[in-house]
Write an enzyme that holds these catalytic residues in place. Structure first.
Site, PDB file in Angstrom:
ATOM      1  N   GLU A 155     -20.231  -4.533  10.269  1.00 48.27           N
ATOM      2  CA  GLU A 155     -21.133  -3.714  11.071  1.00 48.27           C
ATOM      3  C   GLU A 155     -22.262  -4.519  11.701  1.00 48.27           C
ATOM      4  O   GLU A 155     -22.668  -4.254  12.844  1.00 48.27           O
ATOM      5  CB  GLU A 155     -21.711  -2.585  10.213  1.00 48.27           C
ATOM      6  CG  GLU A 155     -20.715  -1.505   9.826  1.00 48.27           C
ATOM      7  CD  GLU A 155     -19.869  -1.856   8.612  1.00 48.27           C
ATOM      8  OE1 GLU A 155     -18.976  -1.067   8.259  1.00 48.27           O
ATOM      9  OE2 GLU A 155     -20.103  -2.943   8.012  1.00 48.27           O
TER      10      GLU A 155
ATOM     11  N   ARG B  21     -25.776  -0.456   7.171  1.00 47.71           N
ATOM     12  CA  ARG B  21     -25.595  -1.868   6.872  1.00 47.71           C
ATOM     13  C   ARG B  21     -26.076  -2.756   8.018  1.00 47.71           C
ATOM     14  O   ARG B  21     -26.232  -3.961   7.844  1.00 47.71           O
ATOM     15  CB  ARG B  21     -24.120  -2.147   6.571  1.00 47.71           C
ATOM     16  CG  ARG B  21     -23.489  -1.139   5.626  1.00 47.71           C
ATOM     17  CD  ARG B  21     -22.089  -1.499   5.246  1.00 47.71           C
ATOM     18  NE  ARG B  21     -22.086  -2.315   4.043  1.00 47.71           N
ATOM     19  CZ  ARG B  21     -20.999  -2.875   3.530  1.00 47.71           C
ATOM     20  NH1 ARG B  21     -19.848  -2.756   4.132  1.00 47.71           N
ATOM     21  NH2 ARG B  21     -21.080  -3.590   2.427  1.00 47.71           N
TER      22      ARG B  21
ATOM     23  N   LYS C 256       0.846  -1.183   0.000  1.00 49.59           N
ATOM     24  CA  LYS C 256       0.000   0.000   0.000  1.00 49.59           C
ATOM     25  C   LYS C 256       0.887   1.241   0.000  1.00 49.59           C
ATOM     26  O   LYS C 256       1.821   1.353   0.789  1.00 49.59           O
ATOM     27  CB  LYS C 256      -0.909  -0.016   1.238  1.00 49.59           C
ATOM     28  CG  LYS C 256      -2.107   0.898   1.152  1.00 49.59           C
ATOM     29  CD  LYS C 256      -3.093   0.589   2.266  1.00 49.59           C
ATOM     30  CE  LYS C 256      -4.358   1.421   2.117  1.00 49.59           C
ATOM     31  NZ  LYS C 256      -5.350   1.091   3.170  1.00 49.59           N
TER      32      LYS C 256
END
Length: 634
Positions: free
Chosen positions: A369, A397, A284
């Protein structure tokens, strides 16, 4: 001198198929430079997109998009994809109002096969496209690119499970960089780490297979027997075994910055049948040292100095997130039953400091979630008071878990919804535009909406003392700069605050959250034109202060509600329902101001509030227009 000669020569994505390997490496350098230049000026998701440059080039070398379908999970790593697909000339408008969006968007390009912005959706969408392809008799490839962070989400597992069962041809590329926003957590993250540590398995598997097949007369039989034995011990000994048990052909780990290697593997994958998972390992922030050193900081970042990597910081009030973080730590010192839960966002929600102070009471569940909310319900049912910190857009969600697992059982869980309202450049996938609407109709729920950061602290204190569900919603960014109290000030639940009252006024403005400040400015503008008004900080959307609303309505011709939430089902709707049910609507007009019934585009918060008529001058103008309509009727 042209800084991007290869990029500028690309008219269509297939043009890169003619480039040599050395030219592709130069093209990768140009892509990185353009991404860094643009994000340093506009802000955006830098580190994720720098990590997928070679992957993107390898994909476009092998596959034929848009006939083949490419679905990016979340989409924050797709800047190279956008640049290569006809958006190079407009890339400088990234995340600006009217410009290129920060995520793949079907209305923006035919190469954006699926609109994304939330995690863990790509494999489900890819499988749906593969089913449609087969029903229609097409032969195109369908490729999903998902990160190891997004793979912690339950929807990704559900999709893997069905994809393996159906046996449809899809290619899932697992982009494993050991990071999402904060460092990944959970069993899947540890499993992938073990795979990364054992790349020698693939070499050993190939060598053993070749050895067995070379034995005269018995080689084929021995090889078949070895495959049976392999299946019985795969989960314990074989990297990628969990994916193969789910029905996928597993390939990897593969160097995700080696274009030639990925190109070869993708070509082989095209010739295979059934679902395939290619596990690539990337870095990354690749190619920009500050982002490589601090990938979390550069995951999603504002404007910064390209040479130093230093962000532009404006002096001012602390953020709502920081104030929440400090207040929760203070409260936890005196309330030992307080726990804190987040879904892969300890830094973004402000819970990282809490976790460092109280590690045994802090839980990062990954991008999950639904699990976060039911985990909190379990804690609450056994004596804890969990504080679940989520972005408003991601809390959507877990709607069923909030309703069924928390509210139905009337459990003491506090939901702290950060980034509520218009969040700016991340656009419609990230605006917290609906939380008042989706929470207000839940029985047993109390909804706090602080007008400033001092009120946020007091509301948090009140909420953790309650024995029932509650939610506090607050915006992204800096607070108003008001002084914070040394001690928490008790609040009366369901009671509003009268900020100003004018004699002989015929207008009362009822506002919630940051819109109280906008309403105050609007009221002063009306004062200058000789139009007096009262102003109420409602504080609570549920329960409403019916006494205050009645008091305002009985003596005034017009009530104005202001919220930074969808008008459908929000605060204004709640007031409207009460006026109708109480009979006050017969002689009191109501003007509701808020977010219209459409998805709001990207832009600065100021631009978007202007677009929605929520700047002070717009509020004042809307009120004057309503007053004029009375005069016309009279």
């Amino acid at each position: 001198m042209n800084a991007y000669p290869l990029l500028d020569s690309i008219e269509k994505p297939d043009d890169i198929k003619r480039y040599s390997l050395s030219e592709l490496e130069e093209l990768a350098r140009e892509l990185r430079n353009l991404i860094i230049d643009t994000v340093s000026q506009n802000g955006g998701h830098l580190a994720p997109s720098l990590g997928t440059v070679e992957l993107t080039l390898a994909l476009y070398r092998v596959f034929c998009f848009p006939q083949d379908k490419l679905i990016w999970d979340v989409g924050h790593q797709a800047y190279s994809h956008k640049i290569l697909t006809g958006r190079r000339a407009r890339f400088h408008t990234l995340r600006q109002k009217g410009g290129i969006t920060g995520f793949p968007n079907r209305s923006e390009s035919e190469y954006d096969a699926f609109g994304v912005g939330h995690a863990s959706t790509s494999i489900s969408a890819a499988l749906g496209m593969a089913i449609s392809r087969d029903l229609c008799g097409r032969t195109n490839e369908v490729i999903a690119v998902i990160g190891d962070g997004a793979l912690t989400g339950g929807e990704a597992f559900e999709a893997l499970n069905q994809a393996g069962d159906l046996g449809k041809k899809i290619i899932v590329i697992l982009n494993d960089n050991e990071m999402s926003i904060d460092r990944n957590v959970g069993g899947m993250s540890e499993y992938l780490s073990r795979i990364r540590m054992a790349p020698q398995y693939n070499r050993a598997k190939k060598d053993v297979g070749s050895l067995l097949m070379s034995i005269p007369h018995i080689g084929d039989k021995a090889f078949r027997t070895a495959r049976i034995v392999k299946d019985s011990v795969r989960s314990a000994l074989i990297p990628g075994g969990i994916f193969e048990e789910l029905g996928f052909h597993y390939i990897g780990p593969v160097d995700g910055h080696n274009i030639a290697l990925m190109q070869d593997i993708f070509c082989r994958a095209k010739e295979m049948d059934g679902p395939i998972l290619i596990h690539i390992h990337t870095k990354k922030g690749k190619g920009y040292l500050p982002a490589e050193k601090m990938p979390g900081k550069f995951h999603g970042i504002g404007c910064f100095d390209r040479k130093t990597g230093v962000c532009e910081k404006k002096a001012g009030a602390p953020t709502y997130t920081a104030v929440f973080s400090d207040a929760l730590i203070r409260l936890a010192a005196n309330h030992t039953n307080i726990t804190a839960i987040t879904a892969a966002m300890p830094t973004g929600t402000g819970l990282k400091a809490f976790g460092e102070r109280y590690p045994d009471r802090f839980f990062d569940v990954g991008i999950a979630e639904e699990h976060a909310v039911t985990l909190a319900a379990g804690m609450a049912a056994d004596g804890c008071h969990p504080v679940v910190a989520l972005y408003s857009t991601f809390a959507q969600r877990a709607y069923d878990q909030i309703l069924h697992d928390v509210c139905l059982q009337n459990l003491p869980v506090t939901f702290c919804l950060d980034r509520a309202g218009l969040v700016g450049a991340d656009g419609p996938t990230h605006h917290g535009a609906f939380d008042l609407s989706y929470l207000r109709h839940m029985p047993n729920m109390t909804i706090f909406v602080p007008k400033d950061e001092a009120e946020l602290c007091d509301m948090l204190s009140e909420s953790v003392s309650m024995n029932s569900p509650s939610a506090i919603r607050y915006p992204r960014g800096a607070g108003t700069g008001v002084p914070l109290h040394n001690e928490f000030v008790p609040l009366s639940v369901g009671k509003a605050e009268l900020i100003r009252s004018k004699e002989n006024d015929s207008i009362a403005i009822l506002a919630v959250g940051p819109m109280v400040g906008q309403a105050e400015k609007a009221a002063r503008l009306l004062d200058m034109e000789g139009i007096p008004s009262s102003l109420v900080n409602m504080r609570f959307v549920k329960p409403l202060d019916y006494d205050m609303i009645r008091q305002m309505a009985e003596k005034r011709k017009l009530l104005v509600t202001i919220e930074e939430n969808a008008l459908a089902g929000g605060f204004g709707s709640a007031v409207s329902e009460y006026l109708v049910d109480s009979g006050l609507a017969v002689h009191t007009d109501l003007l509701r101001l808020g977010l219209p019934d459409r998805f709001i585009e990207q832009g600065t918060p100021q631009e978007l509030r202007k677009l929605c008529g929520l700047q002070p001058e717009d509020i004042a103008e809307s009120i004057k227009e309503r007053l004029k309509s009375w005069q016309n009727r009279d």
